[in-house]
Design an enzyme around this catalytic site. Sequence first.
Site, short mmCIF file in Angstrom:
data_model
loop_
_atom_site.label_atom_id
_atom_site.label_comp_id
_atom_site.label_asym_id
_atom_site.label_seq_id
_atom_site.Cartn_x
_atom_site.Cartn_y
_atom_site.Cartn_z
N GLY A 108 -32.18 -26.23 -5.25
CA GLY A 108 -31.71 -24.92 -5.75
C GLY A 108 -30.22 -25.09 -6.43
CB THR A 109 -27.43 -26.75 -4.75
OG1 THR A 109 -27.28 -26.03 -3.75
CG2 THR A 109 -25.74 -26.81 -5.40
CD GLN A 148 -33.81 -18.04 1.33
OE1 GLN A 148 -34.78 -17.94 2.06
NE2 GLN A 148 -33.06 -18.87 1.69
CB SER A 171 -35.07 -24.61 -3.58
OG SER A 171 -34.87 -25.80 -2.79
CB ALA A 172 -39.16 -28.34 -2.48
CG HIS A 173 -34.96 -26.97 1.57
ND1 HIS A 173 -34.31 -26.69 2.64
CD2 HIS A 173 -34.28 -26.85 0.50
CE1 HIS A 173 -33.08 -25.97 2.14
NE2 HIS A 173 -33.07 -26.20 0.91
CB THR A 198 -35.74 -42.84 -12.07
OG1 THR A 198 -35.54 -43.91 -13.07
CG2 THR A 198 -37.28 -43.24 -11.47
CB CYS A 254 -26.89 -21.93 3.66
SG CYS A 254 -27.87 -22.86 2.63
N1 PLP Z 1 -29.94 -20.01 -3.41
C1 PLP Z 1 -30.39 -19.46 -2.43
C2 PLP Z 1 -30.68 -18.06 -2.36
C3 PLP Z 1 -30.30 -20.36 -1.03
O1 PLP Z 1 -30.84 -19.48 0.07
C4 PLP Z 1 -30.34 -21.80 -1.22
C5 PLP Z 1 -30.21 -22.37 0.20
O2 PLP Z 1 -30.13 -21.90 0.95
C6 PLP Z 1 -29.87 -22.26 -2.41
C7 PLP Z 1 -29.73 -21.36 -3.51
C8 PLP Z 1 -29.78 -23.80 -2.38
O3 PLP Z 1 -30.95 -24.38 -2.43
P1 PLP Z 1 -30.93 -26.08 -2.08
O4 PLP Z 1 -30.58 -25.95 -0.68
O5 PLP Z 1 -32.26 -26.27 -2.41
O6 PLP Z 1 -29.64 -26.64 -3.08
#
Ligand code: PLP
Length: 385
Positions: A71-72, A178, A198-200, A237, A324
């Site tokens: 996600g980042t 989320q 985001s996958a996790h 890759t 986080c």
């Molecule tokens: N955006 C939100 C709202 C999140 O809660 C998070 C992670 O906690 C992220 C982005 C970042 O995602 P990632 O951990 O996959 O980089």
Amino acid sequence: MSDRAYFDWNATTPLRDEARRAMIDALDLPGNASSVHAEGREARKWIEGARTAIAHAVGALPKNLVFTSGGTEANALALAPGLRRDGAPPVERLVVSAIEHASVLAGGRFSQAAIERIGVTRDGIVDLGHLRELLHGRPPALVSIMLANNETGAIQPIAEAAGIVHAAGGLLHVDAVQPFGKIPFEMGELGADLLTVSAHKIGGPKGVGALVLAEGLAGLEPLLRGGGQELSRRAGTENVAGIAGFGAAAMAAMACLPPESGRLQRLQKRLEDGLQLTPGTIVFSSSVQRLLNTTLFTIPGLRAETAVIGFDLAGIAVSSGSACSSGKVQPSHVLEAMGFDRDIGQGAVRLSMGWSTRDADVDRCLEAWRNLSGRLLKGQRRNTA
Ligand code: PLP
């Protein structure tokens, strides 16, 4: 760890069996997905299968989905000047809600001088009047508003925001990390031009995510250049196993979304009814629509770090406000933006649930809280006596 109860699903989730199985199979693939031979084509098949599953889950075209490292990275890729709708002028500045994840607040490739923040109400809902003011009569902006907040769970009025943004000639990026897999939504209905997942957070592996683009969006500047992977939008890759796990997790999450919603709604009520038995309990954003798995709460005088350790010793994993990243307890920027003072912000504890949370886990969490809050309230009475 089997004797523990996990209440930190918004930080990350356990791996779903479906994702684990897909990843193990994909890890054994010898080929590079860019190669034309059979081994390469087999790896490509796994990537494209996942792309289709995730794109369909958010109502987008598979060709408009770019896999990233999470996600980042998807947020960083999205937030750049130059984005435009075909034929329209490019965005020049960035407007973000004050409750965004740190990866959005960082502003991507916009200079700090080009970033402005939209305020939120006491309930943690983005102030659409303020958004209108920030856009009125100004150069076109990229606006970034999350669909649901990671701390409070508050669901934001994205479709209304999109109407305002588009009427002002801007574009809307939505961080849906989320809510993805927790509430149903489609990019088109939201009016999102770019969307992050985001996958996790849905039972997939850590380190994989995606940026999804609306049809007709132009001017996306890659963060990573080199090979032509991801239609030259993200070189490198591909992480075939991670992507395969993401696709499998997305399919599993979407398949069990309706029954899970009913179950979580019941669990959230049980949890919050129990918390409210402690005098002075504040459940943040309780008067607005929230994710059914998220409860952010405090009582006056609570120190979040003490509570997190207390819960941990009782076998329960919880988090404080926005823990986080580093595990450091800092006042929550979300609660600050909602107008709560630092003392309250530093005492917020987040309980977040998921598909394996059971009534017994909720009861255990409540029992731990009764003990912790009982000790705190006793100490407070002693100090004022
Ligand atoms: N955006 C939100 C709202 C999140 O809660 C998070 C992670 O906690 C992220 C982005 C970042 O995602 P990632 O951990 O996959 O980089």
